[in-house]
Design a protein around this motif. Sequence first.
Motif, PDB file in Angstrom:
ATOM      1  N   ILE A 126      10.670   7.956 -51.341  1.00  0.00           N
ATOM      2  CA  ILE A 126      10.112   7.014 -50.378  1.00  0.00           C
ATOM      3  C   ILE A 126       8.702   6.618 -50.794  1.00  0.00           C
ATOM      4  O   ILE A 126       7.896   7.471 -51.171  1.00  0.00           O
ATOM      5  CB  ILE A 126      10.088   7.612 -48.958  1.00  0.00           C
ATOM      6  CG1 ILE A 126      11.513   7.944 -48.496  1.00  0.00           C
ATOM      7  CG2 ILE A 126       9.422   6.656 -47.978  1.00  0.00           C
ATOM      8  CD1 ILE A 126      11.588   8.618 -47.133  1.00  0.00           C
ATOM      9  N   GLN A 127       8.420   5.327 -50.713  1.00  0.00           N
ATOM     10  CA  GLN A 127       7.087   4.807 -51.004  1.00  0.00           C
ATOM     11  C   GLN A 127       6.573   4.023 -49.801  1.00  0.00           C
ATOM     12  O   GLN A 127       7.331   3.318 -49.146  1.00  0.00           O
ATOM     13  CB  GLN A 127       7.110   3.881 -52.220  1.00  0.00           C
ATOM     14  CG  GLN A 127       7.464   4.556 -53.540  1.00  0.00           C
ATOM     15  CD  GLN A 127       7.487   3.561 -54.691  1.00  0.00           C
ATOM     16  OE1 GLN A 127       7.690   2.369 -54.500  1.00  0.00           O
ATOM     17  NE2 GLN A 127       7.292   4.059 -55.905  1.00  0.00           N
ATOM     18  N   HIS A 128       5.276   4.131 -49.545  1.00  0.00           N
ATOM     19  CA  HIS A 128       4.592   3.319 -48.539  1.00  0.00           C
ATOM     20  C   HIS A 128       3.710   2.306 -49.259  1.00  0.00           C
ATOM     21  O   HIS A 128       2.888   2.679 -50.103  1.00  0.00           O
ATOM     22  CB  HIS A 128       3.681   4.180 -47.650  1.00  0.00           C
ATOM     23  CG  HIS A 128       4.383   5.195 -46.822  1.00  0.00           C
ATOM     24  ND1 HIS A 128       3.708   6.089 -46.003  1.00  0.00           N
ATOM     25  CD2 HIS A 128       5.707   5.465 -46.661  1.00  0.00           C
ATOM     26  CE1 HIS A 128       4.584   6.854 -45.386  1.00  0.00           C
ATOM     27  NE2 HIS A 128       5.797   6.509 -45.778  1.00  0.00           N
ATOM     28  N   TRP A 129       3.863   1.037 -48.919  1.00  0.00           N
ATOM     29  CA  TRP A 129       3.040  -0.026 -49.481  1.00  0.00           C
ATOM     30  C   TRP A 129       2.294  -0.728 -48.354  1.00  0.00           C
ATOM     31  O   TRP A 129       2.873  -0.990 -47.288  1.00  0.00           O
ATOM     32  CB  TRP A 129       3.907  -1.043 -50.215  1.00  0.00           C
ATOM     33  CG  TRP A 129       4.576  -0.526 -51.456  1.00  0.00           C
ATOM     34  CD1 TRP A 129       5.661   0.306 -51.514  1.00  0.00           C
ATOM     35  CD2 TRP A 129       4.214  -0.795 -52.801  1.00  0.00           C
ATOM     36  NE1 TRP A 129       5.999   0.568 -52.822  1.00  0.00           N
ATOM     37  CE2 TRP A 129       5.125  -0.094 -53.638  1.00  0.00           C
ATOM     38  CE3 TRP A 129       3.217  -1.568 -53.390  1.00  0.00           C
ATOM     39  CZ2 TRP A 129       5.060  -0.149 -55.024  1.00  0.00           C
ATOM     40  CZ3 TRP A 129       3.148  -1.626 -54.772  1.00  0.00           C
ATOM     41  CH2 TRP A 129       4.062  -0.921 -55.573  1.00  0.00           C
ATOM     42  N   VAL A 130       1.025  -1.035 -48.559  1.00  0.00           N
ATOM     43  CA  VAL A 130       0.213  -1.763 -47.587  1.00  0.00           C
ATOM     44  C   VAL A 130      -0.444  -2.945 -48.287  1.00  0.00           C
ATOM     45  O   VAL A 130      -1.178  -2.767 -49.265  1.00  0.00           O
ATOM     46  CB  VAL A 130      -0.857  -0.863 -46.954  1.00  0.00           C
ATOM     47  CG1 VAL A 130      -1.749  -1.674 -46.019  1.00  0.00           C
ATOM     48  CG2 VAL A 130      -0.216   0.297 -46.195  1.00  0.00           C
ATOM     49  N   ASN A 131      -0.133  -4.140 -47.810  1.00  0.00           N
ATOM     50  CA  ASN A 131      -0.672  -5.367 -48.411  1.00  0.00           C
ATOM     51  C   ASN A 131      -0.500  -5.384 -49.931  1.00  0.00           C
ATOM     52  O   ASN A 131      -1.401  -5.754 -50.684  1.00  0.00           O
ATOM     53  CB  ASN A 131      -2.144  -5.541 -48.044  1.00  0.00           C
ATOM     54  CG  ASN A 131      -2.334  -5.984 -46.604  1.00  0.00           C
ATOM     55  OD1 ASN A 131      -1.442  -6.570 -45.997  1.00  0.00           O
ATOM     56  ND2 ASN A 131      -3.501  -5.691 -46.036  1.00  0.00           N
ATOM     57  N   GLY A 132       0.695  -4.973 -50.381  1.00  0.00           N
ATOM     58  CA  GLY A 132       1.026  -5.019 -51.804  1.00  0.00           C
ATOM     59  C   GLY A 132       0.496  -3.861 -52.623  1.00  0.00           C
ATOM     60  O   GLY A 132       0.674  -3.842 -53.846  1.00  0.00           O
ATOM     61  N   GLU A 133      -0.107  -2.866 -51.989  1.00  0.00           N
ATOM     62  CA  GLU A 133      -0.675  -1.723 -52.707  1.00  0.00           C
ATOM     63  C   GLU A 133       0.105  -0.446 -52.367  1.00  0.00           C
ATOM     64  O   GLU A 133       0.326  -0.129 -51.186  1.00  0.00           O
ATOM     65  CB  GLU A 133      -2.141  -1.537 -52.328  1.00  0.00           C
ATOM     66  CG  GLU A 133      -2.816  -0.344 -52.990  1.00  0.00           C
ATOM     67  CD  GLU A 133      -4.258  -0.157 -52.575  1.00  0.00           C
ATOM     68  OE1 GLU A 133      -4.875   0.857 -52.967  1.00  0.00           O
ATOM     69  OE2 GLU A 133      -4.782  -1.033 -51.848  1.00  0.00           O
ATOM     70  N   LEU A 134       0.517   0.290 -53.388  1.00  0.00           N
ATOM     71  CA  LEU A 134       1.196   1.569 -53.181  1.00  0.00           C
ATOM     72  C   LEU A 134       0.190   2.598 -52.681  1.00  0.00           C
ATOM     73  O   LEU A 134      -0.804   2.875 -53.355  1.00  0.00           O
ATOM     74  CB  LEU A 134       1.842   2.046 -54.481  1.00  0.00           C
ATOM     75  CG  LEU A 134       2.541   3.415 -54.439  1.00  0.00           C
ATOM     76  CD1 LEU A 134       3.702   3.399 -53.460  1.00  0.00           C
ATOM     77  CD2 LEU A 134       3.020   3.802 -55.836  1.00  0.00           C
TER      78      LEU A 134
END
Length: 236
Positions: A188-196
């Motif tokens: 699972i990965q979390h991305w915020v505004n295109g940033e990992l």
Amino acid sequence: MKTVQTLILSTLLATAAFAEGEWKSLFNGKDLDGWIVKIAKSEMGANPGNIFRVEDGCLTVSYADFNKTFAGEFGHLHTAKAYTNYQFRCEYRFIGKQVEGGPKWAYANSGIMLHCPHPSNMAIVQSFPNSAEFQLLGDTRTTGSLFTPGCVVDQDGKEVKGAVKSTVPSKPFGEWVKAEAIVKDGKIQHWVNGELVMEFANPRFDDGTPMVGGHIALQAESHPCQFRNIEIKILD
């Protein structure tokens, strides 16, 4: 017998198909069709104070009609369907003031709960579904953190339970933020505004049962917020 060239071509075609999977909207902008409400201290499907509602085409968490002091009525809006491998994305923002009685830690606090069991499995008084939470925070806090109610995960070769804080600054009230979760084959990965901002693997419930899929839920934790452009892409 397949030639090497044929195998390479088929692999490239499969990769292209994977990359070009179609995004599907999970929210129609009009009502909560396709979602299931579960609020602590209430039966599944009950929506006291109309906490989860649609306003101006946005899926909204509102306490305008709550009419009492908050006392642990944490809410979750679950997808009616369960998913295994997928990309989930939405935009969120915090608005207004926290409802009276909301805990300090829940200020400008919401989340995307991943791999939730069906809400019918939650106890009446249960605050949070057993899940891997993609935390959504606002104001002066960081966002994209991990929280693990009822489960554990592996990160950097170590078993993790509890909170893992992101280092990505959150945005001011009223500003839309894009959040995206990529869930694929136990990672699972979390991305915020295109940033990992967060990455972990092997989610499992506290009893060791693997979390191989489940429902996705959006939180109501005592602070008004809104969601829009809620979409999913299946990666199976």
